[in-house]
Design a protein around this motif. Structure first.
Motif, PDB file in Angstrom:
ATOM      1  N   LEU A 121       0.813  -1.213   0.000  1.00 46.61           N
ATOM      2  CA  LEU A 121       0.000   0.000   0.000  1.00 46.61           C
ATOM      3  C   LEU A 121       0.850   1.269   0.000  1.00 46.61           C
ATOM      4  CD1 LEU A 121      -2.856  -1.018   2.463  1.00 46.61           C
ATOM      5  CD2 LEU A 121      -2.590  -1.497   0.020  1.00 46.61           C
ATOM      6  N   GLU A 122       2.158   1.137   0.219  1.00 44.04           N
ATOM      7  CA  GLU A 122       3.022   2.320   0.308  1.00 44.04           C
ATOM      8  C   GLU A 122       4.210   2.295  -0.656  1.00 44.04           C
ATOM      9  OE1 GLU A 122       4.302   2.816   4.308  1.00 44.04           O
ATOM     10  OE2 GLU A 122       2.275   3.044   5.131  1.00 44.04           O
ATOM     11  N   ASP A 123       4.629   1.133  -1.112  1.00 44.42           N
ATOM     12  CA  ASP A 123       5.911   1.021  -1.805  1.00 44.42           C
ATOM     13  C   ASP A 123       5.825   1.005  -3.324  1.00 44.42           C
ATOM     14  OD1 ASP A 123       7.327   1.019   0.545  1.00 44.42           O
ATOM     15  OD2 ASP A 123       7.326  -1.159   0.760  1.00 44.42           O
ATOM     16  N   PHE A 124       4.613   1.113  -3.906  1.00 46.53           N
ATOM     17  CA  PHE A 124       4.472   1.000  -5.353  1.00 46.53           C
ATOM     18  C   PHE A 124       3.596   2.116  -5.922  1.00 46.53           C
ATOM     19  CE2 PHE A 124       4.671  -3.486  -3.737  1.00 46.53           C
ATOM     20  CZ  PHE A 124       5.995  -3.707  -4.082  1.00 46.53           C
ATOM     21  N   THR A 125       3.783   2.370  -7.223  1.00 49.18           N
ATOM     22  CA  THR A 125       2.889   3.240  -7.987  1.00 49.18           C
ATOM     23  C   THR A 125       2.107   2.351  -8.939  1.00 49.18           C
ATOM     24  OG1 THR A 125       4.453   5.100  -7.898  1.00 49.18           O
ATOM     25  CG2 THR A 125       2.739   5.177  -9.588  1.00 49.18           C
ATOM     26  N   TRP A 126       0.796   2.297  -8.767  1.00 49.30           N
ATOM     27  CA  TRP A 126      -0.057   1.412  -9.566  1.00 49.30           C
ATOM     28  C   TRP A 126      -0.340   2.061 -10.918  1.00 49.30           C
ATOM     29  CZ3 TRP A 126      -0.190  -3.191  -7.385  1.00 49.30           C
ATOM     30  CH2 TRP A 126       0.065  -3.267  -6.026  1.00 49.30           C
ATOM     31  N   VAL A 127       0.007   1.352 -12.005  1.00 46.20           N
ATOM     32  CA  VAL A 127      -0.079   1.922 -13.357  1.00 46.20           C
ATOM     33  C   VAL A 127      -1.337   1.453 -14.083  1.00 46.20           C
ATOM     34  CG1 VAL A 127       1.063   2.072 -15.612  1.00 46.20           C
ATOM     35  CG2 VAL A 127       2.429   2.148 -13.504  1.00 46.20           C
ATOM     36  N   ILE A 128      -1.537   0.150 -14.172  1.00 44.75           N
ATOM     37  CA  ILE A 128      -2.686  -0.380 -14.911  1.00 44.75           C
ATOM     38  C   ILE A 128      -2.957  -1.820 -14.487  1.00 44.75           C
ATOM     39  CG2 ILE A 128      -1.203  -1.072 -16.858  1.00 44.75           C
ATOM     40  CD1 ILE A 128      -3.605  -0.545 -18.717  1.00 44.75           C
ATOM     41  N   HIS A 129      -4.235  -2.152 -14.298  1.00 44.46           N
ATOM     42  CA  HIS A 129      -4.636  -3.544 -14.063  1.00 44.46           C
ATOM     43  C   HIS A 129      -4.974  -4.171 -15.402  1.00 44.46           C
ATOM     44  CE1 HIS A 129      -6.744  -7.056 -12.555  1.00 44.46           C
ATOM     45  NE2 HIS A 129      -6.156  -6.818 -11.403  1.00 44.46           N
ATOM     46  N   LEU A 130      -4.590  -5.449 -15.586  1.00 39.87           N
ATOM     47  CA  LEU A 130      -4.621  -6.056 -16.906  1.00 39.87           C
ATOM     48  C   LEU A 130      -5.634  -7.179 -17.097  1.00 39.87           C
ATOM     49  CD1 LEU A 130      -0.745  -6.329 -17.380  1.00 39.87           C
ATOM     50  CD2 LEU A 130      -2.270  -4.661 -18.480  1.00 39.87           C
ATOM     51  N   THR A 131      -5.482  -8.278 -16.340  1.00 43.90           N
ATOM     52  CA  THR A 131      -6.220  -9.501 -16.662  1.00 43.90           C
ATOM     53  C   THR A 131      -6.158 -10.465 -15.479  1.00 43.90           C
ATOM     54  OG1 THR A 131      -6.400 -11.274 -18.336  1.00 43.90           O
ATOM     55  CG2 THR A 131      -4.178 -10.580 -17.727  1.00 43.90           C
ATOM     56  N   GLY A 132      -6.628 -11.683 -15.680  1.00 45.54           N
ATOM     57  CA  GLY A 132      -6.560 -12.751 -14.690  1.00 45.54           C
ATOM     58  C   GLY A 132      -6.467 -14.091 -15.406  1.00 45.54           C
ATOM     59  N   TYR A 133      -6.247 -15.145 -14.642  1.00 45.89           N
ATOM     60  CA  TYR A 133      -5.933 -16.451 -15.223  1.00 45.89           C
ATOM     61  C   TYR A 133      -7.138 -17.384 -15.320  1.00 45.89           C
ATOM     62  CZ  TYR A 133      -1.133 -15.190 -13.851  1.00 45.89           C
ATOM     63  OH  TYR A 133       0.073 -14.557 -13.680  1.00 45.89           O
ATOM     64  N   LEU A 134      -6.981 -18.396 -16.175  1.00 45.58           N
ATOM     65  CA  LEU A 134      -7.792 -19.603 -16.079  1.00 45.58           C
ATOM     66  C   LEU A 134      -6.955 -20.616 -15.300  1.00 45.58           C
ATOM     67  CD1 LEU A 134     -10.241 -21.404 -16.848  1.00 45.58           C
ATOM     68  CD2 LEU A 134      -8.891 -22.165 -18.821  1.00 45.58           C
ATOM     69  N   PHE A 135      -7.397 -20.946 -14.089  1.00 42.18           N
ATOM     70  CA  PHE A 135      -6.718 -21.931 -13.265  1.00 42.18           C
ATOM     71  C   PHE A 135      -7.444 -23.270 -13.359  1.00 42.18           C
ATOM     72  CE2 PHE A 135      -5.235 -18.428 -10.183  1.00 42.18           C
ATOM     73  CZ  PHE A 135      -4.010 -18.332 -10.823  1.00 42.18           C
ATOM     74  N   GLY A 136      -6.716 -24.349 -13.102  1.00 38.99           N
ATOM     75  CA  GLY A 136      -7.340 -25.661 -13.085  1.00 38.99           C
ATOM     76  C   GLY A 136      -6.463 -26.692 -12.392  1.00 38.99           C
ATOM     77  N   TYR A 301      -9.518  -4.453 -17.197  1.00 38.43           N
ATOM     78  CA  TYR A 301      -8.861  -3.151 -17.161  1.00 38.43           C
ATOM     79  C   TYR A 301      -9.284  -2.298 -15.960  1.00 38.43           C
ATOM     80  CZ  TYR A 301      -8.217   1.784 -17.977  1.00 38.43           C
ATOM     81  OH  TYR A 301      -7.918   3.101 -17.796  1.00 38.43           O
ATOM     82  N   LEU A 302      -8.274  -1.718 -15.296  1.00 36.58           N
ATOM     83  CA  LEU A 302      -8.473  -0.654 -14.309  1.00 36.58           C
ATOM     84  C   LEU A 302      -7.371   0.371 -14.510  1.00 36.58           C
ATOM     85  CD1 LEU A 302      -9.116  -2.684 -11.002  1.00 36.58           C
ATOM     86  CD2 LEU A 302     -10.842  -1.512 -12.370  1.00 36.58           C
ATOM     87  N   GLY A 303      -7.713   1.667 -14.417  1.00 35.28           N
ATOM     88  CA  GLY A 303      -6.725   2.726 -14.483  1.00 35.28           C
ATOM     89  C   GLY A 303      -5.998   2.896 -13.161  1.00 35.28           C
ATOM     90  N   PRO A 304      -5.045   3.830 -13.084  1.00 38.91           N
ATOM     91  CA  PRO A 304      -4.198   3.967 -11.883  1.00 38.91           C
ATOM     92  C   PRO A 304      -4.986   4.178 -10.590  1.00 38.91           C
ATOM     93  CG  PRO A 304      -3.259   5.207 -13.699  1.00 38.91           C
ATOM     94  CD  PRO A 304      -4.595   4.722 -14.168  1.00 38.91           C
ATOM     95  N   ASP A 305      -5.964   5.078 -10.578  1.00 35.83           N
ATOM     96  CA  ASP A 305      -6.714   5.338  -9.347  1.00 35.83           C
ATOM     97  C   ASP A 305      -7.559   4.133  -8.940  1.00 35.83           C
ATOM     98  OD1 ASP A 305      -5.619   7.845  -9.240  1.00 35.83           O
ATOM     99  OD2 ASP A 305      -7.353   8.849 -10.139  1.00 35.83           O
TER     100      ASP A 305
END
Length: 329
Positions: A121-136, A301-305
């Motif tokens: 919560l303090e050590d990174f700058t969040w740029v963009i959220h992308l995707t997720g996996y198919l797990f099995g 997709y999610l933007g930085p905020d």
């Protein structure tokens, strides 16, 4: 957590308008960094080369480089359940030239370790959220279990005799398998690997009875060398419509392990904007969408905020689960 990403792929693609038709190089001018970027960008991928994440991130980096006008170079840092890349960001300058893929384990590791490597919560700058996996969960094709229920019944009746592989301690695969064990009263042994290639070799070689991993197993399932017992998505996979979900198999769990990209803390907002815009166009580029489709993944997709808010919520939710299960590294 999947409810954050219910917008359809079609709507997301249409929402980009014509920005994909012409993709000039994007630059931040007049910033402290001058004209950004003016040299290659490093993208740390904390997984082994050749796995699902590595292939997807390389396709994304290629498309982002076209927008940025400079190469985006993938560096693999496998091991430790996916936190070595994020940990490296603590040593890097916040100039936008070093980024990392951020698996969901970055929210878990600090809450499971006796000494946290970082504070997400303090050590990174969040740029963009992308995707997720198919797990099995997969087993060898010659294994005696035709369904997940049969496999779990065997594991419960034979405590300590089942070994299962995952990409590492504290990953979604590891935690979900332990949740399943907790629900069913199973005692089995977790064997962590640095990537799917090692996991698959151990399963095919008989050192494991099962592997839990992202869809790197798809070709081996389709070629008849492995059997897919269950997928972990809310609905069945388009490529494997005959394979039930965990929920359909009596395990009320959905897991997609969503992820994105971040940089070191304190990045210039204008540099973040340039990176975000380039990676957003790359995310929805048809060439990258084709790679996502190959692995039954979807844009989330999610933007930085929004991504920063998602990080705070995920950290709280994962901490609650870790404390409830008593998980420690």
């Amino acid at each position: 957590m999947t409810h954050h990403f219910r917008a359809s792929r079609r709507a997301a693609l249409l929402g980009l308008g014509g920005s994909l038709l012409a993709a000039p190089a994007l630059h931040a001018q007049g910033t402290q960094a001058g004209r950004f970027p003016d040299k290659p960008i490093r993208l740390l991928v904390p997984w082994a080369a050749g796995g699902t994440t590595d292939i997807q991130m390389r396709a994304l980096a290629d498309q982002a480089a076209r927008r940025l006008g400079h190469p985006v170079i993938v560096e693999n840092k496998p091991g430790a359940g996916g936190v070595l890349g994020p940990q490296q960001l603590l040593q890097e300058r916040p100039d936008g030239y070093t980024l990392a893929q951020m698996p969901i384990s970055v929210f878990r590791h600090p809450q499971m370790a006796s000494r946290a490597l970082f504070n997400p919560l303090e050590d990174f700058t969040w740029v963009i959220h992308l995707t997720g996996y198919l797990f099995g969960i997969v087993v060898r094709a010659d294994a005696p279990w035709r369904t997940l229920g049969e496999f779990l019944d065997y594991a419960k009746a034979n405590p300590g005799k089942v070994n299962y592989g995952t990409p590492g301690v504290g990953t979604s695969l590891h935690i979900t398998m332990e949740q399943i064990a907790g629900q069913r009263g199973i005692e089995w042994t977790h064997v962590p690997f640095r990537g799917w290639a090692e996991n698959a070799t151990a399963l095919l070689g008989g050192q494991l009875q099962a592997s839990a991993d992202s869809s790197g197993w798809a070709d081996l399932v389709q070629s008849g060398r492995m059997r897919l017992l269950a997928v972990w998505t809310p609905e069945r996979s388009k490529r494997f419509p005959d394979v039930p979900t965990l929920r359909e198999s009596g395990i009320d769990i959905v897991s997609a392990s969503p992820y994105g990209i971040a940089g070191p803390k304190g990045m210039n907002p204008e540099v973040v904007r340039v990176l975000h815009d380039a990676f957003k166009e790359a995310l929805f580029d048809p060439a990258h969408i084709a790679v996502l489709d190959r692995y039954d993944m979807a844009p989330m997709y999610l933007g930085p905020d929004e991504y920063a808010a998602f990080a705070r919520q995920t950290y709280a939710e994962e901490g609650e689960m870790i404390r409830k299960m008593g998980l420690r590294l």
